[in-house]
Design a protein around this motif. Sequence first.
Motif, mmCIF file in Angstrom:
data_model
loop_
_atom_site.group_PDB
_atom_site.id
_atom_site.type_symbol
_atom_site.label_atom_id
_atom_site.label_comp_id
_atom_site.label_asym_id
_atom_site.label_seq_id
_atom_site.Cartn_x
_atom_site.Cartn_y
_atom_site.Cartn_z
ATOM 1 N N LEU A 21 0.754 -1.219 0.090
ATOM 2 C CA LEU A 21 -0.031 -0.054 0.029
ATOM 3 C C LEU A 21 0.856 1.352 0.082
ATOM 4 O O LEU A 21 0.328 2.478 -0.602
ATOM 5 C CB LEU A 21 -0.958 -0.082 1.167
ATOM 6 C CG LEU A 21 -1.838 -1.277 1.292
ATOM 7 C CD1 LEU A 21 -2.645 -1.214 2.579
ATOM 8 C CD2 LEU A 21 -2.857 -1.247 -0.146
ATOM 9 N N ALA A 22 2.090 1.075 0.651
ATOM 10 C CA ALA A 22 2.938 2.209 0.659
ATOM 11 C C ALA A 22 3.572 2.594 -0.838
ATOM 12 O O ALA A 22 4.158 3.322 -0.952
ATOM 13 C CB ALA A 22 3.999 2.342 1.616
ATOM 14 N N GLY A 102 -5.273 0.911 11.657
ATOM 15 C CA GLY A 102 -6.324 1.673 12.444
ATOM 16 C C GLY A 102 -6.775 3.041 11.820
ATOM 17 O O GLY A 102 -7.978 3.407 11.942
ATOM 18 N N SER A 103 -5.895 3.611 10.682
ATOM 19 C CA SER A 103 -6.449 4.672 9.994
ATOM 20 C C SER A 103 -7.432 4.331 9.054
ATOM 21 O O SER A 103 -8.676 5.211 9.002
ATOM 22 C CB SER A 103 -5.236 5.064 9.221
ATOM 23 O OG SER A 103 -5.488 6.089 8.073
ATOM 24 N N ILE A 104 -7.342 3.133 8.401
ATOM 25 C CA ILE A 104 -8.372 2.657 7.495
ATOM 26 C C ILE A 104 -9.637 2.310 8.310
ATOM 27 O O ILE A 104 -10.890 2.738 7.819
ATOM 28 C CB ILE A 104 -7.966 1.678 6.804
ATOM 29 C CG1 ILE A 104 -6.994 1.917 5.791
ATOM 30 C CG2 ILE A 104 -9.197 0.899 5.859
ATOM 31 C CD1 ILE A 104 -6.460 0.940 4.852
ATOM 32 N N PRO A 252 -0.258 12.213 2.997
ATOM 33 C CA PRO A 252 0.692 10.935 2.485
ATOM 34 C C PRO A 252 0.499 9.730 3.560
ATOM 35 O O PRO A 252 1.421 9.188 4.208
ATOM 36 C CB PRO A 252 2.111 11.426 3.047
ATOM 37 C CG PRO A 252 1.942 12.351 4.007
ATOM 38 C CD PRO A 252 0.580 13.140 3.873
ATOM 39 N N THR A 253 -0.836 9.372 3.447
ATOM 40 C CA THR A 253 -1.071 8.309 4.356
ATOM 41 C C THR A 253 -2.055 7.542 3.323
ATOM 42 O O THR A 253 -2.423 7.725 2.311
ATOM 43 C CB THR A 253 -2.259 8.532 5.604
ATOM 44 O OG1 THR A 253 -3.191 9.052 5.128
ATOM 45 C CG2 THR A 253 -1.518 9.565 6.450
ATOM 46 N N LEU A 254 -2.754 6.149 3.952
ATOM 47 C CA LEU A 254 -3.384 5.316 2.881
ATOM 48 C C LEU A 254 -4.732 6.058 2.521
ATOM 49 O O LEU A 254 -5.325 5.850 1.447
ATOM 50 C CB LEU A 254 -3.629 4.094 3.786
ATOM 51 C CG LEU A 254 -2.467 3.158 4.154
ATOM 52 C CD1 LEU A 254 -2.826 1.859 4.748
ATOM 53 C CD2 LEU A 254 -1.731 2.982 2.713
ATOM 54 N N ASN A 255 -5.253 6.903 3.490
ATOM 55 C CA ASN A 255 -6.472 7.613 3.330
ATOM 56 C C ASN A 255 -6.310 8.549 2.021
ATOM 57 O O ASN A 255 -6.935 8.912 1.343
ATOM 58 C CB ASN A 255 -7.150 8.450 4.395
ATOM 59 C CG ASN A 255 -7.703 7.495 5.479
ATOM 60 O OD1 ASN A 255 -8.356 6.554 4.751
ATOM 61 N ND2 ASN A 255 -7.942 7.803 6.781
ATOM 62 N N GLY A 256 -4.786 9.061 2.054
ATOM 63 C CA GLY A 256 -4.450 9.747 0.970
ATOM 64 C C GLY A 256 -4.425 9.059 -0.335
ATOM 65 O O GLY A 256 -4.816 9.785 -1.405
ATOM 66 N N LEU A 257 -4.317 7.714 -0.464
ATOM 67 C CA LEU A 257 -4.248 7.044 -1.471
ATOM 68 C C LEU A 257 -5.831 7.004 -1.899
ATOM 69 O O LEU A 257 -6.124 6.945 -3.319
ATOM 70 C CB LEU A 257 -3.589 5.803 -1.205
ATOM 71 C CG LEU A 257 -3.643 4.495 -2.216
ATOM 72 C CD1 LEU A 257 -3.050 5.241 -3.686
ATOM 73 C CD2 LEU A 257 -3.167 3.133 -1.886
ATOM 74 N N VAL A 258 -6.342 6.678 -1.040
ATOM 75 C CA VAL A 258 -8.009 6.484 -1.550
ATOM 76 C C VAL A 258 -8.552 7.678 -2.087
ATOM 77 O O VAL A 258 -9.300 7.948 -2.777
ATOM 78 C CB VAL A 258 -8.752 6.016 -0.181
ATOM 79 C CG1 VAL A 258 -10.097 6.182 -0.388
ATOM 80 C CG2 VAL A 258 -8.348 4.406 0.350
ATOM 81 N N ASP A 272 -13.974 3.356 -2.416
ATOM 82 C CA ASP A 272 -14.397 2.196 -1.578
ATOM 83 C C ASP A 272 -13.843 0.965 -1.614
ATOM 84 O O ASP A 272 -13.443 0.201 -0.591
ATOM 85 C CB ASP A 272 -15.931 2.072 -1.416
ATOM 86 C CG ASP A 272 -16.669 3.332 -0.823
ATOM 87 O OD1 ASP A 272 -15.940 4.185 -0.038
ATOM 88 O OD2 ASP A 272 -17.867 3.464 -1.078
ATOM 89 N N ALA A 273 -13.895 0.357 -2.848
ATOM 90 C CA ALA A 273 -13.121 -0.894 -3.201
ATOM 91 C C ALA A 273 -11.611 -0.914 -2.842
ATOM 92 O O ALA A 273 -11.002 -1.804 -2.315
ATOM 93 C CB ALA A 273 -13.192 -1.086 -4.568
ATOM 94 N N VAL A 274 -10.781 0.435 -3.213
ATOM 95 C CA VAL A 274 -9.515 0.501 -2.807
ATOM 96 C C VAL A 274 -9.421 0.381 -1.209
ATOM 97 O O VAL A 274 -8.271 -0.038 -0.514
ATOM 98 C CB VAL A 274 -9.008 1.649 -3.328
ATOM 99 C CG1 VAL A 274 -7.511 2.107 -2.809
ATOM 100 C CG2 VAL A 274 -9.096 1.518 -5.027
ATOM 101 N N LYS A 275 -10.217 1.180 -0.462
ATOM 102 C CA LYS A 275 -10.067 1.178 0.924
ATOM 103 C C LYS A 275 -10.370 -0.398 1.603
ATOM 104 O O LYS A 275 -9.761 -0.602 2.393
ATOM 105 C CB LYS A 275 -11.261 2.070 1.498
ATOM 106 C CG LYS A 275 -11.424 2.416 2.744
ATOM 107 C CD LYS A 275 -12.430 3.108 3.350
ATOM 108 C CE LYS A 275 -12.464 4.417 3.083
ATOM 109 N NZ LYS A 275 -13.501 5.183 3.503
ATOM 110 N N ILE A 276 -11.297 -1.028 0.870
ATOM 111 C CA ILE A 276 -11.634 -2.539 1.484
ATOM 112 C C ILE A 276 -10.314 -3.123 1.383
ATOM 113 O O ILE A 276 -9.937 -4.014 2.203
ATOM 114 C CB ILE A 276 -13.082 -2.919 1.246
ATOM 115 C CG1 ILE A 276 -13.887 -2.293 1.327
ATOM 116 C CG2 ILE A 276 -13.083 -4.480 1.484
ATOM 117 C CD1 ILE A 276 -15.436 -2.207 0.729
#
Length: 403
Positions: A21-22, A102-104, A252-258, A272-276
């Motif tokens: 994910l990074a 935890g962020s997701i 610059p976090t996973l939420n940033g990617l979403v 949403d699919a990327v988040k799951i």
Amino acid sequence: MNKTVGSTLLVSGTMIGAGMLAMPLTSAGIGFGFTLVLLFLLWALLTCTALLFVEVYQTAEADAGIGTLSAQYFGAAGRVISTIVLLVFLYALSSSYVTGGGSILSSFLPVIGDKATTAQIGIGLFTLIFGGFVIIGTKSVDGINRLLFFAMFATLIAVLVLMLPEVKIDNLMAMPIDKALLISASPIFFTSFGFHGSIPSLNNYLQGNVKALRFSILVGSIITLIFYIVWQLSTHGVLSQGLFMEILQQDPTLNGLVSATLQITGSPIIADAVKIFSALALITSFLGVSLGLFECIEDLLKRVFNLSAGRISLGVLTFLPPLLFALFYPEGFVLALSYAGQMFAFYAVVLPVALVWKARQLHPNLPYRVAGGKPMLLLVLVLGVAITLIPFVMRAGYLPAVG
């Protein structure tokens, strides 16, 4: 055979996590073509070093941890160095997984108090729920990992079906903003193939079956490589380099990617699919790495301090430090991965080369031996040391920062 399948999925599930994910967060400035080259090189390097561990484990008891294996060939000093490096590596990796997971998870929760409080609740729930499976035992982790792995695979297919039609050839042809970013990104990409901390647990689970362990490593790593290539194809192809980097600079976090996925595609379904998928990938990785950390601590207490700690006590020692890091330094996702990459280079490259070098002197007729002889060992060693030094060179300002 059932355990071999489970071990294969644990190998793959451990790798497909925070490192994966990074990757878009660190490779946006590199471009798809060069990212592909980096993936192939690091996959070949780290699959080779994992097989070196398999070779050495032919000379040890099935339940021996890495510290015990190192002590067998390098005495007390070997145990101390390898155990410290492994603990730092696994704690850093676990911290990044708890932070990202935890962020997701918090993004699925209703806001409680404020965003910071909700994020902390998400981190606590993530650790408590999935740490519980590790405390129960390897069989429990195998069972939940299989379920999550196939759910993750199904979600990845859904993500690809939604994202691949959005891929633009121009995006895939983007060149590196700075070729030096290829070097800077190596330690973080390195951790994307970081299942080596789980090898002692897998060897114990498979009762020292060399053939089954080798199969699990080879097939599990190939499955992971295919996942990575397709994932990079979809993210690099959909997300334009300039806009993607601009969005990631803001978050610059996973939420940033979403968020980047949502802004560029305009599709809440894809986001949403990327988040799951991200959540499932982090959970499977967290399970594999935490299992390795749990058994490393158990091996240390049992064989060095002659203590037989209960599973609850071992669970506290395993999960409390990563939980505290995630709670008090929630923005440390990529930083934790960078430090994990530095430790991992020593643990997964330098250590197995040293162990095999010594083992071949003492046991010249082992049934299984990794091909390549001394030239291969020396080449692997040079690459491992070079990657270990990259974060120092970056901090000195000679290489550009990533993420």
